[in-house]
Each structure stands twice: as C-alpha cells, then as structure tokens.
Design a protein around this motif. Structure first.
Motif, PDB file in Angstrom:
ATOM      1  N   GLY A  68      56.347  -8.663  49.707  1.00  0.00           N
ATOM      2  CA  GLY A  68      55.243  -7.869  50.227  1.00  0.00           C
ATOM      3  C   GLY A  68      55.666  -6.678  51.048  1.00  0.00           C
ATOM      4  N   GLY A  69      56.965  -6.619  51.399  1.00  0.00           N
ATOM      5  CA  GLY A  69      57.436  -5.498  52.198  1.00  0.00           C
ATOM      6  C   GLY A  69      56.948  -5.513  53.633  1.00  0.00           C
ATOM      7  N   MET A  70      56.588  -6.687  54.161  1.00  0.00           N
ATOM      8  CA  MET A  70      56.045  -6.804  55.523  1.00  0.00           C
ATOM      9  C   MET A  70      56.932  -7.757  56.317  1.00  0.00           C
ATOM     10  SD  MET A  70      52.056  -7.201  54.391  1.00  0.00           S
ATOM     11  CE  MET A  70      52.510  -8.434  53.156  1.00  0.00           C
TER      12      MET A  70
ATOM     13  N   TRP B 220      45.590  -9.269  59.533  1.00  0.00           N
ATOM     14  CA  TRP B 220      44.525  -8.272  59.641  1.00  0.00           C
ATOM     15  C   TRP B 220      44.863  -7.215  60.694  1.00  0.00           C
ATOM     16  CZ3 TRP B 220      41.009  -7.355  63.752  1.00  0.00           C
ATOM     17  CH2 TRP B 220      39.964  -6.485  63.433  1.00  0.00           C
ATOM     18  N   LEU B 221      45.574  -7.633  61.751  1.00  0.00           N
ATOM     19  CA  LEU B 221      45.945  -6.688  62.796  1.00  0.00           C
ATOM     20  C   LEU B 221      47.121  -5.800  62.393  1.00  0.00           C
ATOM     21  CD1 LEU B 221      45.755  -8.804  66.099  1.00  0.00           C
ATOM     22  CD2 LEU B 221      44.195  -6.995  65.366  1.00  0.00           C
ATOM     23  N   SER B 222      48.052  -6.341  61.627  1.00  0.00           N
ATOM     24  CA  SER B 222      49.323  -5.657  61.433  1.00  0.00           C
ATOM     25  C   SER B 222      49.473  -4.936  60.101  1.00  0.00           C
ATOM     26  CB  SER B 222      50.474  -6.658  61.580  1.00  0.00           C
ATOM     27  OG  SER B 222      50.356  -7.696  60.624  1.00  0.00           O
ATOM     28  N   VAL B 223      48.638  -5.228  59.100  1.00  0.00           N
ATOM     29  CA  VAL B 223      48.875  -4.649  57.773  1.00  0.00           C
ATOM     30  C   VAL B 223      48.572  -3.157  57.713  1.00  0.00           C
ATOM     31  CG1 VAL B 223      48.469  -6.809  56.563  1.00  0.00           C
ATOM     32  CG2 VAL B 223      46.548  -5.258  56.997  1.00  0.00           C
TER      33      VAL B 223
ATOM     34  N   MET C 223      48.787   1.906  43.628  1.00  0.00           N
ATOM     35  CA  MET C 223      47.981   0.703  43.421  1.00  0.00           C
ATOM     36  C   MET C 223      46.544   0.914  43.860  1.00  0.00           C
ATOM     37  SD  MET C 223      49.834  -1.533  41.937  1.00  0.00           S
ATOM     38  CE  MET C 223      48.824  -2.989  42.162  1.00  0.00           C
ATOM     39  N   SER C 224      46.362   1.671  44.930  1.00  0.00           N
ATOM     40  CA  SER C 224      45.005   1.992  45.358  1.00  0.00           C
ATOM     41  C   SER C 224      44.294   2.851  44.320  1.00  0.00           C
ATOM     42  CB  SER C 224      45.044   2.705  46.709  1.00  0.00           C
ATOM     43  OG  SER C 224      43.748   3.052  47.132  1.00  0.00           O
TER      44      SER C 224
ATOM     45  N   VAL D 278      45.197  -3.366  51.477  1.00  0.00           N
ATOM     46  CA  VAL D 278      44.927  -4.142  52.691  1.00  0.00           C
ATOM     47  C   VAL D 278      44.546  -5.578  52.338  1.00  0.00           C
ATOM     48  CG1 VAL D 278      43.416  -4.343  54.688  1.00  0.00           C
ATOM     49  CG2 VAL D 278      44.297  -2.103  54.013  1.00  0.00           C
ATOM     50  N   ALA D 279      43.684  -5.744  51.350  1.00  0.00           N
ATOM     51  CA  ALA D 279      43.257  -7.094  50.972  1.00  0.00           C
ATOM     52  C   ALA D 279      44.428  -7.917  50.452  1.00  0.00           C
ATOM     53  CB  ALA D 279      42.157  -7.009  49.914  1.00  0.00           C
ATOM     54  N   HIS D 280      45.297  -7.323  49.645  1.00  0.00           N
ATOM     55  CA  HIS D 280      46.450  -8.059  49.121  1.00  0.00           C
ATOM     56  C   HIS D 280      47.412  -8.438  50.243  1.00  0.00           C
ATOM     57  CE1 HIS D 280      45.047  -6.789  45.144  1.00  0.00           C
ATOM     58  NE2 HIS D 280      45.892  -7.665  44.640  1.00  0.00           N
ATOM     59  N   ARG D 281      47.615  -7.546  51.187  1.00  0.00           N
ATOM     60  CA  ARG D 281      48.536  -7.851  52.281  1.00  0.00           C
ATOM     61  C   ARG D 281      47.979  -8.933  53.194  1.00  0.00           C
ATOM     62  NH1 ARG D 281      50.027  -1.494  53.490  1.00  0.00           N
ATOM     63  NH2 ARG D 281      51.726  -1.329  51.960  1.00  0.00           N
TER      64      ARG D 281
END
Length: 394
Positions: free
Chosen positions: A98-100, A153-156, A247-248, A255-258
C-alpha cells in the motif's frame, strides 16, 4: 473500469507498448496465441504447480519443530516469533503493497490486548469484568480494527514522513494514556495473569499448544495476504501505491482503498495482539512503548517488505538475537546490536534478508549456467568447423 480490467491493462504486451483499453495487443505480423481449451482439473493443476518442494519442506519443518526441540525453543522462540511476525505482517501489507509506513501497528495490537485484559479475566479482579473468552476475543479484534480504521482515516491523506509522524504520535499518545489512567488501564502496573482459556481440556499457554495456536493464525494471515494481493482489491491497492492520480482517473478512490487496507491490517494486528497478551500473560504500558513500535518496523525491514514471508523471517532473527545476544554483549546493549544489524540491512540490502537470498540464488544460477553455455558454444563451433572442412577441400 473494474479491477479485472485494471489487471489486464497492467499485463499489456511488452513488445508493443500500446494502450488499448486494457486488452493486450499482439505485435505486427504475429498472430495472437490462442489458449487451448482447459481440460477437467486443469485449474487445480495450475494452482498446485506453484507449490514446490521447498514449500512442503518448510511446512513439514514448522509442524514437526515443537516435537524435536526443548519447550523453551517451542514457546520462547517459535511461539514468540510467530506472534511478532503476525503483527509485523500487518505493517508489511501496508508498507509493501500500500505504500503506507505506519508505526502504530503495535498500538493496535496493544488496544486488542488491553480489551482482552479489561473485559476478560486477569489478576486485577477489581477492574477486569470477567466476560466469556470467546466474546472478549471478538470484541478485542473489533476494537483493534476500529482503531486501525480511525488511524487510517487520519493518516491516509498524508504521505511519507507525515504519515510516519502521525502514526508515531498516535502510538505515543496511547502509551501515555495507558500509563497515566488507573480507572481503566490500571496505570503503569497494567494487568497481570491474563491467561488464555482452557478449551477442550487443553491449556493453550503450554509450549506446544500455544505454538500450534500461533502457527495456525500465522499461516492463516500469510495465505490470506497472498490471496488478497492477487485479488482485485489488492491489485487496485498496488495501483494506488504506484500512481494514485491515474487510479483516481480510472474511477477508483485512493482514500477508500487506503482506509480499507488499514482496516485489513488492523484485523491481523489485533489477532497478533490477542496472542501476544496470552503469550506474555500480562500487558502494561511497556508493551506498547516507543521501543516496541520501532521493533515491529525493524522486524518487517529485516525480513523484507516485498513478500508476506519476510516479517516471519525477520521475527525469527529478532527473537534469536533477543534471547542469545546477551551471551555476547550486555543486555543493555541489545538495542545497539539490533541497530547495527538494521543499519547494515538498510545500506546493503533494501529488500532485507530476502534480497540477500535472491542475490545468492542469482549468483549461483549464473555460475551454473556459465559452464553450460561455454560447453554448448564450444560444441556448436566444433560442429561448424567439421561442416566447413569438406567445403574448403572441394
């Protein structure tokens, strides 16, 4: 555009770099290959062809391991490594696919562990509620998943160092909350004697039963991630990692996928947190301190973040060093040893121990193939000379 179309689009022909709406384009002058009709049982064969001898050997080894080693190695080494590897697997999924890069995975595991201690049975009977163990486990996993979703939700909406700082700040905030709150978290003392239940007459904290319990959930997490990264959601998540703007434009919500990826990682980390509190028999603010937030990152990087087996390899190395490095250096210098090894891995093998293993395999393959190519080349040259001699005589 569906995820299946996206997967087809990423598999376009290398000979002709054309974009044709997700369909592969054959090179000019070459007819496209038509796959023969599948015979009955062909799909099963395609699945089983990916299972090699090494997979069977590794599975047999981990199943037989607790019966051929002392209980210390089965529980302290094997059980702990599988549990830490499961928590690190959640970080590998987020960072590798996910790259996060999140430093809050141990915090999520700690939240699940605290829920087990607070709602279940512990040595602090005046705080623990004593609910049934099966209900407590379900609520613990649900609480960890909700916390992970909130953190996601806060960090993506941030990237890079900002994501790391937000997740680290959340982890430190939870550490001080648990340390200073006595009504719910029992302050710095935490909860003692948080033991797993006795089910079917089996004490699941005994070395061999706990090892197989941790092994079951480690294999479940490993195969789940292996399947998920090839599923439409996993393919789309990797597309978001590589190019969120494209992708967008294709109709996906980065955002939803992350956030969904954080939720999936939260389930895995929460299961690891339940196992960890049962392994230790206690939970305290030290279990979710900054050192353990960093240790999970070290475990994931040691093994390698490009494959789900990486965190388990890193966990084995980490646990072995944790238990036996004190024979060579002082216990207070363990972090120095881990830091040096981490620095060497980062500088010389960004893919962790798996990168070194692949490099060794590639070097061995080249050494084996080089004599073969030389022999074949000499053979063809000798044949050419023998064929050319009669022509020169005539």
């Amino acid at each position: 555009m569906s995820a299946a179309h996206w997967r087809k689009a990423m598999n376009f022909t290398a000979a002709r770099r054309d974009w044709s709406g997700g369909r592969a384009v054959a090179p000019p002058g070459r007819a496209p290959a038509v796959a023969p009709p599948s015979a009955p049982g062909a799909r099963d064969w395609r699945l089983w062809r990916h299972v090699g001898v090494r997979h069977v050997v590794v599975l047999a080894a981990v199943l037989v391991y607790p019966w051929i080693v002392p209980p210390f190695f089965a529980f302290q080494i094997g059980g702990q490594a599988l549990t830490l590897g499961l928590i690190a697997l959640s970080l590998t999924f987020l960072a590798g696919y996910g790259g996060m890069l999140s430093l809050a995975q141990m915090t999520i595991a700690g939240i699940a562990g605290y829920v087990v201690a607070i709602l279940g049975v512990s040595g602090t009977a005046e705080i623990s509620l004593g609910w049934p163990w099966w209900l407590v486990v379900i609520l613990a996993i649900a609480a960890g998943t909700l916390a992970a979703t909130f953190i996601g939700w806060l960090s993506v909406r941030t990237e890079g160092i900002y994501t790391i700082m937000i997740t680290l700040a959340i982890g430190v905030a939870f550490f001080y909350l648990a340390q200073q709150n006595y009504a719910i978290f029992n302050g710095f003392q935490g909860f003692q004697k948080v033991l797993p239940p006795v089910v079917l007459g089996i004490d699941w904290r005994a070395p061999i039963p706990y090892y197989y319990l941790a092994l079951f959930w480690a294999l479940a997490g490993y195969f789940f991630i292996k399947h998920l990264i090839r599923a439409p959601f996993g393919v789309a998540l990797q597309g978001v990692r590589d190019n969120a703007r494209r992708m967008s434009a294709l109709g996906y919500s980065p955002v939803a996928h992350r956030v969904a990826a954080y939720a999936v990682a939260g389930v895995i980390a929460s299961i690891g947190g339940v196992l960890m509190v049962w392994y230790n028999g206690l939970i305290s603010p030290g279990s979710v301190g900054v050192s353990w937030l960093i240790n999970i990152l070290i475990i994931a990087v040691l093994g390698g973040m490009r494959h789900p087996i990486g965190p388990f390899i890193g966990a084995v190395v980490f646990v072995l060093l944790q238990n036996f490095a004190i024979d060579l250096v002082d216990r207070e210098r363990f972090n120095l040893v881990i830091g040096v090894i981490f620095l060497v891995i980062v500088l010389f093998s960004p893919d962790g121990l798996l990168g070194w293993w692949d490099g060794l395999r590639e070097w061995t393959r080249r050494r084996i193939d080089r004599p073969r190519s030389a022999i074949h080349g000499a053979g063809w040259r000798s044949v050419g000379v023998q064929q050319a001699r009669p022509a020169s005589r005539s």
